[in-house]
Design a protein around this motif. Structure first.
Motif, mmCIF file in Angstrom:
data_model
loop_
_atom_site.group_PDB
_atom_site.id
_atom_site.type_symbol
_atom_site.label_atom_id
_atom_site.label_comp_id
_atom_site.label_asym_id
_atom_site.label_seq_id
_atom_site.Cartn_x
_atom_site.Cartn_y
_atom_site.Cartn_z
ATOM 1 N N GLN A 32 19.146 -24.240 -13.809
ATOM 2 C CA GLN A 32 18.535 -25.561 -13.922
ATOM 3 C C GLN A 32 19.601 -26.650 -13.852
ATOM 4 N N ALA B 253 10.550 -25.184 -14.381
ATOM 5 C CA ALA B 253 11.630 -26.116 -14.091
ATOM 6 C C ALA B 253 11.810 -27.015 -15.307
ATOM 7 N N MET B 254 13.036 -27.250 -15.682
ATOM 8 C CA MET B 254 13.334 -28.028 -16.883
ATOM 9 C C MET B 254 13.213 -29.519 -16.586
ATOM 10 N N TRP C 247 18.760 -18.888 -16.690
ATOM 11 C CA TRP C 247 17.776 -19.904 -16.312
ATOM 12 C C TRP C 247 18.348 -21.308 -16.524
ATOM 13 N N TYR C 248 18.963 -21.521 -17.671
ATOM 14 C CA TYR C 248 19.494 -22.833 -18.010
ATOM 15 C C TYR C 248 20.626 -23.232 -17.063
ATOM 16 N N HIS D 270 15.823 -24.097 -8.669
ATOM 17 C CA HIS D 270 14.568 -23.909 -9.388
ATOM 18 C C HIS D 270 13.675 -22.817 -8.817
ATOM 19 N N GLN D 271 13.880 -22.373 -7.585
ATOM 20 C CA GLN D 271 13.043 -21.321 -7.006
ATOM 21 C C GLN D 271 13.636 -19.975 -7.403
ATOM 22 N N ASN E 137 20.367 -27.479 -10.456
ATOM 23 C CA ASN E 137 19.190 -27.887 -9.666
ATOM 24 C C ASN E 137 18.698 -26.777 -8.742
ATOM 25 N N GLN F 72 9.730 -19.106 -14.346
ATOM 26 C CA GLN F 72 8.833 -19.852 -13.470
ATOM 27 C C GLN F 72 8.870 -21.355 -13.749
#
Length: 238
Positions: free
Chosen positions: A219, A237-238, A215-216, A224-225, A222, A235
């Protein structure tokens, strides 16, 4: 394939969990490419760990990655956050590619979920529990409970063979009323595939280290989906 991002993933040769976990989370247009390094023992220092990584580091650039993911949890070492920063800087210098570490990813995931009080499941030796506790306290979290699933076979592939039911039981054991998030660290332990079910059962966010690491990294790129079915973190976004 790889139209959105190409990720190089660095893992110990004994790790059989990171690769399938990250494959299960892979969004369209992203590809993961795993590089393994020798792992004859649990390294006692970041210098030893980097020395073991050298053969894999030398190959990483061949796939022209957009990002490097370090699928390794050094929380068993004293001052794990500083260790992770050292590993990140060394890998970025050696490869010329931005790096995400499991250690920084877990802290970012917990903050994104607004978690403070943790119940932790890990596969580290019992003597490492103090280091794990100190790490998360130094990151600003409160550790309310911890379950260790260590084995005398640590350093082989045993951690990945601990049954899903044993790990579910460990999560239930650390699900105290004071806990607001359940966390698993130690990248060779089943957890990513259990997150959605455990969140539904226990009614709290569940963070698995491999999920958080991927996930990180996404992120950072960029992206995010990330689809559904893999828990609350994926689910966000950072």
């Amino acid at each position: 394939m790889g139209t959105r991002a190409v990720l190089a993933v660095l893992v110990p040769s004994t790790n059989t969990m990171v690769e399938p976990d990250l494959a299960s989370l892979q969004p369209p247009g992203v590809t993961n490419h795993t590089f393994r390094f020798p792992f004859p023992e649990l390294p006692a220092s970041p210098e030893r760990l980097l020395a073991l990584m050298e053969p894999a580091i030398a190959m990483v650039g061949a796939c022209e990655p957009d990002h490097l993911v370090l699928g390794y949890s050094p929380e068993y070492m004293p001052q794990a956050a500083a260790v992770a920063r050292h590993l990140k800087a060394s890998l970025e210098q050696a490869t010329g590619v931005a790096v995400s570490t499991a250690t920084e990813a877990v802290s970012a995931a917990l903050r994104a979920l607004n978690c403070k009080r943790l119940g932790i499941v890990n596969p580290f030796p019992e003597q490492a529990n103090a280091a794990v506790l100190n790490h998360f306290q130094s990151e600003g979290f409160e550790v309310q409970a911890m379950e260790c699933l260590a084995s005398a076979q640590k350093g082989k592939v045993f951690s990945a063979r601990i049954s899903a039911e044993q790990i579910r039981a460990a999560f239930r054991a650390v699900d105290h009323s004071s806990v607001d998030c359940l966390l698993q660290v130690g990248t060779n332990l089943v957890a990513t595939s259990l997150v959605e079910q455990l969140e539904q059962e226990l009614g709290k966010p569940v963070v698995a280290v491999n999920t958080a690491t991927y996930w990180y990294a996404l992120q950072e790129l960029n992206i995010h989906q990330l689809g559904s079915g893999n828990g609350q973190l994926m689910q966000l976004a950072m």
